[in-house]
Design a protein around this motif. Structure first.
Motif, PDB file in Angstrom:
ATOM      1  N   PHE A   1       0.835  -1.206   0.000  1.00 38.30           N
ATOM      2  CA  PHE A   1       0.000   0.000   0.000  1.00 38.30           C
ATOM      3  C   PHE A   1       0.868   1.253   0.000  1.00 38.30           C
ATOM      4  CE2 PHE A   1      -3.011  -3.086   1.779  1.00 38.30           C
ATOM      5  CZ  PHE A   1      -4.116  -2.829   0.971  1.00 38.30           C
ATOM      6  N   TYR A   2       0.384   2.269  -0.713  1.00 39.03           N
ATOM      7  CA  TYR A   2       1.124   3.530  -0.861  1.00 39.03           C
ATOM      8  C   TYR A   2       0.155   4.699  -0.694  1.00 39.03           C
ATOM      9  CZ  TYR A   2       3.891  -0.033  -3.096  1.00 39.03           C
ATOM     10  OH  TYR A   2       4.550  -1.215  -3.344  1.00 39.03           O
ATOM     11  N   SER A   3       0.541   5.668   0.130  1.00 45.27           N
ATOM     12  CA  SER A   3      -0.321   6.841   0.313  1.00 45.27           C
ATOM     13  C   SER A   3      -0.056   7.904  -0.740  1.00 45.27           C
ATOM     14  CB  SER A   3      -0.153   7.430   1.712  1.00 45.27           C
ATOM     15  OG  SER A   3       1.188   7.813   1.928  1.00 45.27           O
ATOM     16  N   ALA A   4       1.109   7.875  -1.376  1.00 45.88           N
ATOM     17  CA  ALA A   4       1.429   8.846  -2.421  1.00 45.88           C
ATOM     18  C   ALA A   4       2.375   8.219  -3.437  1.00 45.88           C
ATOM     19  CB  ALA A   4       2.070  10.087  -1.819  1.00 45.88           C
ATOM     20  N   ILE A   5       2.185   8.596  -4.695  1.00 50.75           N
ATOM     21  CA  ILE A   5       3.057   8.171  -5.783  1.00 50.75           C
ATOM     22  C   ILE A   5       3.609   9.451  -6.402  1.00 50.75           C
ATOM     23  CG2 ILE A   5       3.201   6.932  -7.974  1.00 50.75           C
ATOM     24  CD1 ILE A   5       0.740   5.311  -6.952  1.00 50.75           C
ATOM     25  N   HIS A   6       4.932   9.555  -6.447  1.00 51.50           N
ATOM     26  CA  HIS A   6       5.582  10.798  -6.859  1.00 51.50           C
ATOM     27  C   HIS A   6       6.097  10.774  -8.294  1.00 51.50           C
ATOM     28  CE1 HIS A   6       5.148  11.958  -2.704  1.00 51.50           C
ATOM     29  NE2 HIS A   6       5.783  10.851  -2.350  1.00 51.50           N
ATOM     30  N   THR A   7       5.436   9.990  -9.147  1.00 52.38           N
ATOM     31  CA  THR A   7       5.701  10.030 -10.580  1.00 52.38           C
ATOM     32  C   THR A   7       4.418  10.501 -11.258  1.00 52.38           C
ATOM     33  OG1 THR A   7       5.114   7.683 -10.763  1.00 52.38           O
ATOM     34  CG2 THR A   7       7.473   8.227 -10.571  1.00 52.38           C
ATOM     35  N   ARG A   8       4.495  10.744 -12.537  1.00 56.79           N
ATOM     36  CA  ARG A   8       3.363  11.320 -13.264  1.00 56.79           C
ATOM     37  C   ARG A   8       2.292  10.262 -13.564  1.00 56.79           C
ATOM     38  NH1 ARG A   8       1.822  12.070 -18.661  1.00 56.79           N
ATOM     39  NH2 ARG A   8       3.661  10.940 -19.411  1.00 56.79           N
ATOM     40  N   LEU A   9       1.040  10.612 -13.235  1.00 55.66           N
ATOM     41  CA  LEU A   9      -0.101   9.785 -13.628  1.00 55.66           C
ATOM     42  C   LEU A   9      -0.301   9.958 -15.127  1.00 55.66           C
ATOM     43  CD1 LEU A   9      -2.558   7.987 -12.929  1.00 55.66           C
ATOM     44  CD2 LEU A   9      -3.842  10.111 -12.562  1.00 55.66           C
TER      45      LEU A   9
ATOM     46  N   SER B   1       3.975   1.729 -14.475  1.00 53.75           N
ATOM     47  CA  SER B   1       3.613   0.995 -13.267  1.00 53.75           C
ATOM     48  C   SER B   1       2.104   1.060 -13.118  1.00 53.75           C
ATOM     49  CB  SER B   1       4.274   1.612 -12.031  1.00 53.75           C
ATOM     50  OG  SER B   1       5.662   1.374 -12.028  1.00 53.75           O
ATOM     51  N   LEU B   2       1.489  -0.073 -12.739  1.00 54.95           N
ATOM     52  CA  LEU B   2       0.043  -0.158 -12.592  1.00 54.95           C
ATOM     53  C   LEU B   2      -0.343  -0.282 -11.126  1.00 54.95           C
ATOM     54  CD1 LEU B   2      -0.788  -2.720 -15.424  1.00 54.95           C
ATOM     55  CD2 LEU B   2      -0.746  -0.225 -15.554  1.00 54.95           C
ATOM     56  N   PHE B   3      -1.305   0.517 -10.711  1.00 54.12           N
ATOM     57  CA  PHE B   3      -1.805   0.486  -9.345  1.00 54.12           C
ATOM     58  C   PHE B   3      -3.324   0.410  -9.358  1.00 54.12           C
ATOM     59  CE2 PHE B   3       2.183   2.794  -9.270  1.00 54.12           C
ATOM     60  CZ  PHE B   3       2.820   2.349  -8.128  1.00 54.12           C
ATOM     61  N   THR B   4      -3.887  -0.162  -8.300  1.00 56.74           N
ATOM     62  CA  THR B   4      -5.313  -0.053  -8.024  1.00 56.74           C
ATOM     63  C   THR B   4      -5.419   0.746  -6.733  1.00 56.74           C
ATOM     64  OG1 THR B   4      -5.347  -2.137  -6.783  1.00 56.74           O
ATOM     65  CG2 THR B   4      -5.902  -2.249  -9.126  1.00 56.74           C
ATOM     66  N   LYS B   5      -6.624   0.864  -6.196  1.00 57.13           N
ATOM     67  CA  LYS B   5      -6.796   1.570  -4.928  1.00 57.13           C
ATOM     68  C   LYS B   5      -7.702   0.790  -3.996  1.00 57.13           C
ATOM     69  CE  LYS B   5      -6.106   6.519  -4.988  1.00 57.13           C
ATOM     70  NZ  LYS B   5      -6.759   7.834  -4.917  1.00 57.13           N
ATOM     71  N   LYS B   6      -7.404   0.878  -2.719  1.00 53.87           N
ATOM     72  CA  LYS B   6      -8.311   0.435  -1.668  1.00 53.87           C
ATOM     73  C   LYS B   6      -8.515   1.659  -0.787  1.00 53.87           C
ATOM     74  CE  LYS B   6      -9.355  -2.664   2.002  1.00 53.87           C
ATOM     75  NZ  LYS B   6      -8.913  -3.083   3.295  1.00 53.87           N
ATOM     76  N   ASP B   7      -9.727   2.172  -0.804  1.00 56.95           N
ATOM     77  CA  ASP B   7     -10.039   3.419  -0.115  1.00 56.95           C
ATOM     78  C   ASP B   7      -9.103   4.514  -0.634  1.00 56.95           C
ATOM     79  OD1 ASP B   7     -12.041   2.036   1.344  1.00 56.95           O
ATOM     80  OD2 ASP B   7     -10.546   1.350   2.781  1.00 56.95           O
ATOM     81  N   ALA B   8      -8.355   5.169   0.245  1.00 60.67           N
ATOM     82  CA  ALA B   8      -7.488   6.281  -0.191  1.00 60.67           C
ATOM     83  C   ALA B   8      -6.080   5.820  -0.548  1.00 60.67           C
ATOM     84  CB  ALA B   8      -7.424   7.335   0.910  1.00 60.67           C
ATOM     85  N   LEU B   9      -5.776   4.534  -0.389  1.00 61.57           N
ATOM     86  CA  LEU B   9      -4.414   4.047  -0.619  1.00 61.57           C
ATOM     87  C   LEU B   9      -4.285   3.340  -1.967  1.00 61.57           C
ATOM     88  CD1 LEU B   9      -3.630   2.551   2.910  1.00 61.57           C
ATOM     89  CD2 LEU B   9      -2.886   4.759   1.972  1.00 61.57           C
ATOM     90  N   PHE B  10      -3.172   3.575  -2.625  1.00 65.72           N
ATOM     91  CA  PHE B  10      -2.839   2.851  -3.847  1.00 65.72           C
ATOM     92  C   PHE B  10      -2.332   1.470  -3.452  1.00 65.72           C
ATOM     93  CE2 PHE B  10      -2.405   7.284  -5.038  1.00 65.72           C
ATOM     94  CZ  PHE B  10      -3.069   7.324  -6.250  1.00 65.72           C
TER      95      PHE B  10
END
Length: 149
Positions: free
Chosen positions: A76-84, A106-115
């Motif tokens: 889980f990640y609260s912030a991703i510092h690369t470009r969406l 890189s591919l992410f999903t989300k659970k609530d507010a976390l990636f």
């Protein structure tokens, strides 16, 4: 003969729905699967197949551990510092397609507010996928934060 007909009956609809069959040229396609529970192999219990789910995928520039704010040692990640780069939503079966230029993402999903992403390569890139010109890269995304392996 009957086996050949059955194979065609089951594979032709998938091939017709694939991104290549629909004239799409460059990007990614695949399925998002929800995996949960005890996934440990056992001779006494057969594992159920993963279930395709509707989900939003977040496609970022190729991202490594030093470019995220990670929650402990989890996926889980609260912030991703690369470009969406793009978001894409899978359908009810989990299928998705995203047109992308050649590059690494890189591919992410989300659970609530976390990636969430829980796979990595040998260079600490998170959920990497490579897109090559004039090709569709096949990728499956496993949402498995509730699974035990």
């Amino acid at each position: 003969m009957i086996k050949t007909i059955l194979i065609l009956v089951y594979t032709v609809p998938f091939l017709m729905n694939s991104a290549n069959a629909q004239g799409k040229k460059t990007g990614i396609e695949g399925y998002v699967f929800r995996i949960s529970g005890n996934r440990m192999p056992s001779p006494d219990a057969k594992l159920s197949p993963p279930k395709g789910i509707k989900a939003v995928l977040y496609v970022y520039e190729l991202t490594s551990f030093n470019q995220v704010t990670r929650q402990g040692e989890s996926g889980f990640y609260s912030a991703i510092h690369t470009r969406l780069v793009q978001t894409v939503t899978s359908d009810d079966s989990g299928y998705f397609y995203a047109s992308l230029p050649p590059g690494e993402y890189s591919l992410f999903t989300k659970k609530d507010a976390l990636f969430y992403a829980n796979n990595f390569d040998g260079n600490n890139h998170i959920a990497p996928v490579k897109v090559v010109g004039h090709k569709i890269s096949q990728v499956n995304v496993n949402v498995d934060y509730d699974a035990t392996y």
